[in-house]
Motif scaffolding. Sequence first.
Motif, PDB file in Angstrom:
ATOM      1  N   ASP A 264      -8.618   3.975  10.811  1.00 58.99           N
ATOM      2  CA  ASP A 264      -8.557   3.535   9.409  1.00 58.99           C
ATOM      3  C   ASP A 264      -8.010   4.638   8.502  1.00 58.99           C
ATOM      4  OD1 ASP A 264      -9.554   1.014  10.080  1.00 58.99           O
ATOM      5  OD2 ASP A 264     -11.586   1.436   9.336  1.00 58.99           O
ATOM      6  N   LEU A 265      -8.481   5.868   8.693  1.00 62.18           N
ATOM      7  CA  LEU A 265      -7.987   6.995   7.891  1.00 62.18           C
ATOM      8  C   LEU A 265      -6.492   7.233   8.132  1.00 62.18           C
ATOM      9  CD1 LEU A 265     -10.974   9.470   8.351  1.00 62.18           C
ATOM     10  CD2 LEU A 265     -10.268   8.396   6.188  1.00 62.18           C
ATOM     11  N   GLN A 266      -6.087   7.129   9.380  1.00 61.44           N
ATOM     12  CA  GLN A 266      -4.676   7.338   9.723  1.00 61.44           C
ATOM     13  C   GLN A 266      -3.808   6.239   9.119  1.00 61.44           C
ATOM     14  OE1 GLN A 266      -5.771   9.746  13.801  1.00 61.44           O
ATOM     15  NE2 GLN A 266      -5.287   7.609  13.966  1.00 61.44           N
ATOM     16  N   ARG A 267      -4.297   5.011   9.090  1.00 60.00           N
ATOM     17  CA  ARG A 267      -3.538   3.924   8.457  1.00 60.00           C
ATOM     18  C   ARG A 267      -3.396   4.173   6.957  1.00 60.00           C
ATOM     19  NH1 ARG A 267      -6.146  -0.351  12.290  1.00 60.00           N
ATOM     20  NH2 ARG A 267      -4.455  -0.525  13.809  1.00 60.00           N
ATOM     21  N   ASP A 268      -4.456   4.675   6.326  1.00 63.13           N
ATOM     22  CA  ASP A 268      -4.361   5.040   4.906  1.00 63.13           C
ATOM     23  C   ASP A 268      -3.296   6.112   4.706  1.00 63.13           C
ATOM     24  OD1 ASP A 268      -6.403   3.253   4.290  1.00 63.13           O
ATOM     25  OD2 ASP A 268      -7.947   4.818   4.162  1.00 63.13           O
ATOM     26  N   LEU A 269      -3.269   7.074   5.605  1.00 64.13           N
ATOM     27  CA  LEU A 269      -2.273   8.143   5.515  1.00 64.13           C
ATOM     28  C   LEU A 269      -0.855   7.605   5.701  1.00 64.13           C
ATOM     29  CD1 LEU A 269      -4.185  11.032   7.201  1.00 64.13           C
ATOM     30  CD2 LEU A 269      -2.777  11.308   5.165  1.00 64.13           C
ATOM     31  N   LEU A 270      -0.694   6.571   6.526  1.00 65.38           N
ATOM     32  CA  LEU A 270       0.637   5.976   6.694  1.00 65.38           C
ATOM     33  C   LEU A 270       1.187   5.493   5.356  1.00 65.38           C
ATOM     34  CD1 LEU A 270       0.388   3.840   9.968  1.00 65.38           C
ATOM     35  CD2 LEU A 270       1.642   5.978   9.638  1.00 65.38           C
ATOM     36  N   ASP A 271       0.355   4.842   4.565  1.00 65.49           N
ATOM     37  CA  ASP A 271       0.795   4.347   3.255  1.00 65.49           C
ATOM     38  C   ASP A 271       1.182   5.497   2.326  1.00 65.49           C
ATOM     39  OD1 ASP A 271       0.303   1.711   4.039  1.00 65.49           O
ATOM     40  OD2 ASP A 271      -1.722   1.705   3.189  1.00 65.49           O
ATOM     41  N   ILE A 272       0.340   6.510   2.282  1.00 64.06           N
ATOM     42  CA  ILE A 272       0.574   7.648   1.389  1.00 64.06           C
ATOM     43  C   ILE A 272       1.831   8.418   1.801  1.00 64.06           C
ATOM     44  CG2 ILE A 272      -0.372   9.863   0.620  1.00 64.06           C
ATOM     45  CD1 ILE A 272      -3.189   8.531   1.058  1.00 64.06           C
ATOM     46  N   THR A 273       1.959   8.669   3.101  1.00 64.32           N
ATOM     47  CA  THR A 273       3.090   9.479   3.563  1.00 64.32           C
ATOM     48  C   THR A 273       4.406   8.725   3.477  1.00 64.32           C
ATOM     49  OG1 THR A 273       2.612   8.875   5.874  1.00 64.32           O
ATOM     50  CG2 THR A 273       1.669  10.947   5.053  1.00 64.32           C
ATOM     51  N   GLU A 274       4.361   7.417   3.622  1.00 66.79           N
ATOM     52  CA  GLU A 274       5.591   6.631   3.478  1.00 66.79           C
ATOM     53  C   GLU A 274       6.109   6.730   2.045  1.00 66.79           C
ATOM     54  OE1 GLU A 274       7.279   2.087   3.973  1.00 66.79           O
ATOM     55  OE2 GLU A 274       5.293   2.567   4.757  1.00 66.79           O
ATOM     56  N   LYS A 275       5.218   6.594   1.077  1.00 67.36           N
ATOM     57  CA  LYS A 275       5.614   6.692  -0.337  1.00 67.36           C
ATOM     58  C   LYS A 275       6.145   8.078  -0.674  1.00 67.36           C
ATOM     59  CE  LYS A 275       2.412   3.144  -1.793  1.00 67.36           C
ATOM     60  NZ  LYS A 275       1.009   2.908  -2.055  1.00 67.36           N
ATOM     61  N   ALA A 276       5.576   9.096  -0.024  1.00 67.67           N
ATOM     62  CA  ALA A 276       5.973  10.483  -0.304  1.00 67.67           C
ATOM     63  C   ALA A 276       7.227  10.901   0.462  1.00 67.67           C
ATOM     64  CB  ALA A 276       4.823  11.433   0.044  1.00 67.67           C
ATOM     65  N   GLY A 277       7.665  10.080   1.396  1.00 67.09           N
ATOM     66  CA  GLY A 277       8.805  10.463   2.225  1.00 67.09           C
ATOM     67  C   GLY A 277       8.458  11.522   3.256  1.00 67.09           C
ATOM     68  N   ASP A 278       7.181  11.599   3.607  1.00 68.35           N
ATOM     69  CA  ASP A 278       6.700  12.600   4.565  1.00 68.35           C
ATOM     70  C   ASP A 278       6.760  12.015   5.976  1.00 68.35           C
ATOM     71  OD1 ASP A 278       5.387  14.475   6.103  1.00 68.35           O
ATOM     72  OD2 ASP A 278       3.502  14.397   4.971  1.00 68.35           O
ATOM     73  N   GLU A 279       7.940  12.034   6.549  1.00 63.43           N
ATOM     74  CA  GLU A 279       8.154  11.455   7.877  1.00 63.43           C
ATOM     75  C   GLU A 279       7.371  12.207   8.953  1.00 63.43           C
ATOM     76  OE1 GLU A 279       9.184   9.097  10.949  1.00 63.43           O
ATOM     77  OE2 GLU A 279       9.467   8.662   8.829  1.00 63.43           O
ATOM     78  N   GLY A 280       7.200  13.514   8.790  1.00 65.27           N
ATOM     79  CA  GLY A 280       6.484  14.305   9.794  1.00 65.27           C
ATOM     80  C   GLY A 280       5.050  13.843   9.974  1.00 65.27           C
ATOM     81  N   THR A 281       4.305  13.742   8.870  1.00 61.46           N
ATOM     82  CA  THR A 281       2.917  13.293   8.952  1.00 61.46           C
ATOM     83  C   THR A 281       2.859  11.819   9.328  1.00 61.46           C
ATOM     84  OG1 THR A 281       2.317  14.910   7.243  1.00 61.46           O
ATOM     85  CG2 THR A 281       0.696  13.208   7.746  1.00 61.46           C
TER      86      THR A 281
END
Length: 158
Positions: free
Chosen positions: A117-134
């Motif tokens: 669940d935490l990792q899925r939340d991070l997917l949303d945040i990192t996609e918006k930020a353009g953070d492909e690495g994370t």
Amino acid sequence: MNNPNIIGLKESDCQEISEKLNILLANYSLFYQNTRGAHWNIKGDDFFTLHPKFEELYNNLVLKIDEIAERILTLGSTPNHNYSDYLQFSTVKESKEVAEGKVCVQNILASFKTVIDLQRDLLDITEKAGDEGTNSQMSDYITEQEKEVWMYNSYLGK
């Protein structure tokens, strides 16, 4: 915060992602220690099945702990390293029951749910930020862990 611009991301995005990664790191650290406890203390008919399976899992978790900490550093922040911080920020709680196989597996499944669940939340945040690495790191973890969840559920007959 060190210079996050060296990887081309906005400092505010790096700060937000790092904070979420530190929460994930706390959860992984408790998940890891609980799994070690299960490995050490498992008893009964399932010992020869679960003892090596738990060792395989905690070895995998410790690698992820290191990778998450290194990603936090890459983003220009500092990974938390104290268990007092982990206990404060983790949704995964310390396991008290570590000898009965089915209970241990249920605890492992609950921990997987939390980190996924935490990792899925991070997917949303990192996609918006353009953070492909994370984003890629979290996506890879989820793919691997969904299979683990299926296998542990199968062990329970679900």
